[in-house]
Enzyme design. Structure first.
Site, PDB file in Angstrom:
ATOM      1  N   ARG A  37      -7.151  -9.919 -20.257  1.00 16.68           N
ATOM      2  CA  ARG A  37      -5.870 -10.563 -19.911  1.00 16.68           C
ATOM      3  C   ARG A  37      -5.750 -10.740 -18.413  1.00 16.68           C
ATOM      4  O   ARG A  37      -6.420 -10.077 -17.617  1.00 16.68           O
ATOM      5  CB  ARG A  37      -4.690  -9.727 -20.403  1.00 16.68           C
ATOM      6  CG  ARG A  37      -4.556  -8.328 -19.795  1.00 16.68           C
ATOM      7  CD  ARG A  37      -3.575  -8.227 -18.663  1.00 16.68           C
ATOM      8  NE  ARG A  37      -3.610  -6.942 -17.994  1.00 16.68           N
ATOM      9  CZ  ARG A  37      -4.330  -6.690 -16.928  1.00 16.68           C
ATOM     10  NH1 ARG A  37      -5.066  -7.623 -16.371  1.00 16.68           N
ATOM     11  NH2 ARG A  37      -4.324  -5.485 -16.352  1.00 16.68           N
ATOM     12  N   ASP A  46       5.128  -1.532 -16.786  1.00 20.10           N
ATOM     13  CA  ASP A  46       5.059  -1.214 -18.221  1.00 20.10           C
ATOM     14  C   ASP A  46       5.321   0.257 -18.508  1.00 20.10           C
ATOM     15  O   ASP A  46       6.073   0.591 -19.418  1.00 20.10           O
ATOM     16  CB  ASP A  46       3.746  -1.706 -18.870  1.00 20.10           C
ATOM     17  CG  ASP A  46       2.469  -1.170 -18.258  1.00 20.10           C
ATOM     18  OD1 ASP A  46       2.530  -0.488 -17.213  1.00 20.10           O
ATOM     19  OD2 ASP A  46       1.387  -1.420 -18.850  1.00 20.10           O
ATOM     20  N   GLY A 138      -9.999  -5.763 -13.097  1.00 23.17           N
ATOM     21  CA  GLY A 138      -8.548  -5.820 -13.284  1.00 23.17           C
ATOM     22  C   GLY A 138      -8.124  -6.823 -14.336  1.00 23.17           C
ATOM     23  O   GLY A 138      -6.977  -7.261 -14.383  1.00 23.17           O
ATOM     24  N   SER A 140      -8.691  -6.171 -17.643  1.00 22.04           N
ATOM     25  CA  SER A 140      -8.591  -5.392 -18.890  1.00 22.04           C
ATOM     26  C   SER A 140      -9.859  -5.380 -19.727  1.00 22.04           C
ATOM     27  O   SER A 140      -9.808  -5.565 -20.943  1.00 22.04           O
ATOM     28  CB  SER A 140      -7.456  -5.928 -19.761  1.00 22.04           C
ATOM     29  OG  SER A 140      -6.308  -5.306 -19.418  1.00 22.04           O
ATOM     30  N   SER A 141     -10.980  -5.120 -19.067  1.00 22.36           N
ATOM     31  CA  SER A 141     -12.209  -4.987 -19.855  1.00 22.36           C
ATOM     32  C   SER A 141     -12.074  -3.819 -20.826  1.00 22.36           C
ATOM     33  O   SER A 141     -12.540  -3.889 -21.968  1.00 22.36           O
ATOM     34  CB  SER A 141     -13.415  -4.805 -18.938  1.00 22.36           C
ATOM     35  OG  SER A 141     -13.192  -3.733 -18.046  1.00 22.36           O
ATOM     36  N   ASP A 186      -1.802  -3.947 -21.538  1.00 29.56           N
ATOM     37  CA  ASP A 186      -3.130  -4.531 -21.747  1.00 29.56           C
ATOM     38  C   ASP A 186      -3.506  -4.582 -23.221  1.00 29.56           C
ATOM     39  O   ASP A 186      -3.999  -5.602 -23.731  1.00 29.56           O
ATOM     40  CB  ASP A 186      -4.182  -3.725 -20.966  1.00 29.56           C
ATOM     41  CG  ASP A 186      -3.874  -3.674 -19.477  1.00 29.56           C
ATOM     42  OD1 ASP A 186      -2.939  -4.377 -19.046  1.00 29.56           O
ATOM     43  OD2 ASP A 186      -4.559  -2.930 -18.769  1.00 29.56           O
ATOM     44  N   TYR A 236      -3.625   5.903  -9.747  1.00 26.19           N
ATOM     45  CA  TYR A 236      -2.769   5.380 -10.825  1.00 26.19           C
ATOM     46  C   TYR A 236      -1.875   6.483 -11.410  1.00 26.19           C
ATOM     47  O   TYR A 236      -0.644   6.314 -11.465  1.00 26.19           O
ATOM     48  CB  TYR A 236      -3.643   4.706 -11.896  1.00 26.19           C
ATOM     49  CG  TYR A 236      -2.872   3.991 -12.978  1.00 26.19           C
ATOM     50  CD1 TYR A 236      -2.569   2.639 -12.884  1.00 26.19           C
ATOM     51  CD2 TYR A 236      -2.435   4.680 -14.109  1.00 26.19           C
ATOM     52  CE1 TYR A 236      -1.862   1.988 -13.878  1.00 26.19           C
ATOM     53  CE2 TYR A 236      -1.725   4.038 -15.108  1.00 26.19           C
ATOM     54  CZ  TYR A 236      -1.445   2.693 -14.990  1.00 26.19           C
ATOM     55  OH  TYR A 236      -0.736   2.049 -15.978  1.00 26.19           O
TER      56      TYR A 236
HETATM   57  C1  GAF Z   1      -3.422  -1.246 -15.669  1.00 25.73           C
HETATM   58  C2  GAF Z   1      -2.774  -0.476 -16.813  1.00 25.73           C
HETATM   59  F1  GAF Z   1      -3.679  -0.271 -17.824  1.00 25.73           F
HETATM   60  C3  GAF Z   1      -1.546  -1.204 -17.340  1.00 25.73           C
HETATM   61  O1  GAF Z   1      -0.918  -0.439 -18.328  1.00 25.73           O
HETATM   62  C4  GAF Z   1      -0.574  -1.532 -16.198  1.00 25.73           C
HETATM   63  O2  GAF Z   1       0.132  -0.393 -15.798  1.00 25.73           O
HETATM   64  C5  GAF Z   1      -1.307  -2.187 -15.035  1.00 25.73           C
HETATM   65  O3  GAF Z   1      -2.462  -1.437 -14.633  1.00 25.73           O
HETATM   66  C6  GAF Z   1      -0.413  -2.362 -13.830  1.00 25.73           C
HETATM   67  O4  GAF Z   1       0.590  -3.270 -14.117  1.00 25.73           O
HETATM   68  O5  GAF Z   1      -3.932  -2.459 -16.103  1.00 25.73           O
END
Ligand code: GAF
Length: 383
Positions: A37, A46, A138, A140-141, A186, A236
């Site tokens: 994505r 999120d 970044g 979403s692999s 994601d 994170y």
């Molecule tokens: C990563 C996380 F996996 C998502 O859930 C989200 O928090 C994102 O970072 C930041 O928006 O992709």
């Protein structure tokens, strides 16, 4: 072999070929895929129960494979970027005992999905993975691998088909087996995304609305800084804890329930960093709601302005950008016909997303290539 330009049929053909080589001429019975994505706006909102606005990409992870008798599992990845063994063998636990994470690390996503699959017992299987989603980009692999694998297991032993439960199970896999306390964005868009649409997700109610985005005059451009990001480090989880701390001080269940007025009133009770993190989240949730409305009206200039505000906030308040991403955004914004540009995803590297008028796409990509030191790869021009 798989590249970020490979089409789904090409990836499936690669995976089938490798399956035949590894498993002595066998043909896989099942082939499935799930998309990566790009997030248009709504970053780090999120896990604060806010809004996000991602869209599924034509970059996908494919899984081909077959059920076998017994409890043995063999999975092979065709992904060249992986610098660990490309094959893993393990046995499914015969009772409900956990399938522990280990090495190679890419296999932890597979183990996590098996662990959280909602139907038991599973039979053994053989599978090959191939992907066009760049690793650590970044895009979403990891979620696309989780969702593709979950879909593969659904083919071997069907569950009730509940899509939200599927996304939540894949998110759990990431929490327990990759140690990333990610939000739901994601996995959710990988399961529910629709071609030619962005997906507005309310991460509190888990309601999702598809917003059409198939305007021939518009291109969503993704540029890769080629700075590999990893969310498994401390940054994170630290951001997530800072948000939880801010919500606690504000007396709210989450930052979704907080306003800027609440934050200003509590400013004396928050340290500077926690204040900045909370301010980003509260404003970004509002920006995302506004951006979704702009998109519905085709008001791309407005949308682009919100993208730029989002980037600046991620850079200055949330501190998850890096110089290469900032440079890509600045270069894009110098071109006439660009509505807006920002980093996308968790940050610390990865990609930028730019909204650009279709007839400006060539000069935009040329300008970015000539004016950035990051040798950005244009991953994809979409729509
Ligand atoms: C990563 C996380 F996996 C998502 O859930 C989200 O928090 C994102 O970072 C930041 O928006 O992709």
């Amino acid at each position: 072999m798989a590249s970020s330009c490979a089409s789904v049929p090409e990836l499936v053909a690669d995976a089938r070929r490798l399956f035949g080589q590894v498993f002595e001429g066998e043909t896989p019975q099942v082939a499935v895929c799930a998309p990566g994505r790009v997030n248009l706006i709504g970053e780090h909102t999120d896990y604060n129960q806010g809004f996000v606005l991602p869209m599924a990409l034509p970059l996908v992870t494919v899984v081909v494979g077959s059920k076998i008798s017994g409890q043995d599992v063999t999975v092979v990845t065709a992904t060249e970027d992986v610098d660990e063994p490309h094959r893993v063998d393990f046995s499914l636990p015969s009772d409900r005992s956990p399938l522990c994470p280990g090495t190679p690390s890419w296999a932890n996503y597979v183990k996590g999905v098996i662990q959280h699959y909602r139907v038991r017992p599973l039979a053994g299987f053989r599978a090959v993975i191939a992907s066009s989603v760049p690793l650590g980009g970044g895009l979403s692999s990891s979620a696309s691998l989780e969702v593709a694998f979950y879909t593969f297991l659904q083919q071997l032993k069907p569950d009730d088909g509940d899509k939200v439960a599927k996304a939540l199970a894949c998110q759990q896999a990431e929490h327990t087996h990759a140690s990333v306390p990610c939000g739901i964005m994601d996995q959710f868009v990988s399961v529910l995304g629709r071609e030619g649409h962005a997906l507005l997700i309310d991460c509190r109610s888990l309601e999702a609305n598809h917003i059409p985005l198939a305007d021939p005059n518009l291109i969503i451009l993704i540029t890769n800084s080629n700075v590999k990001h990893s969310l498994t480090g401390s940054e994170y989880p630290t951001r997530r804890k800072q948000c939880e701390e801010a919500a606690r001080v504000l007396g709210k269940a989450s930052l979704r329930d907080a306003t800027m007025k609440d934050l200003e009133e509590a400013k004396d009770r928050l340290d500077d960093v926690t204040y900045k993190r909370a301010r980003h989240v509260i404003e970004e949730i509002e920006r995302t709601a506004q951006a979704a409305e702009s998109l519905k009206r085709g008001a791309y200039k407005e949308f682009g302005k919100l993208m730029v505000e989002s980037h600046n906030s991620l850079r200055d308040l949330y501190e998850v950008s890096c110089s290469e991403l900032d440079e890509l955004v600045s270069a894009a914004l110098e071109v006439e016909g660009v509505f807006g540009s920002r980093m996308t995803g968790g940050g610390f590297g990865g990609c930028t997303v730019t909204l650009v008028q279709a007839d400006s796409i060539d000069r935009t990509t040329r300008h970015i290539k000539v004016n950035t030191y990051t040798h950005a790869v244009i991953t994809s021009g979409l729509l």
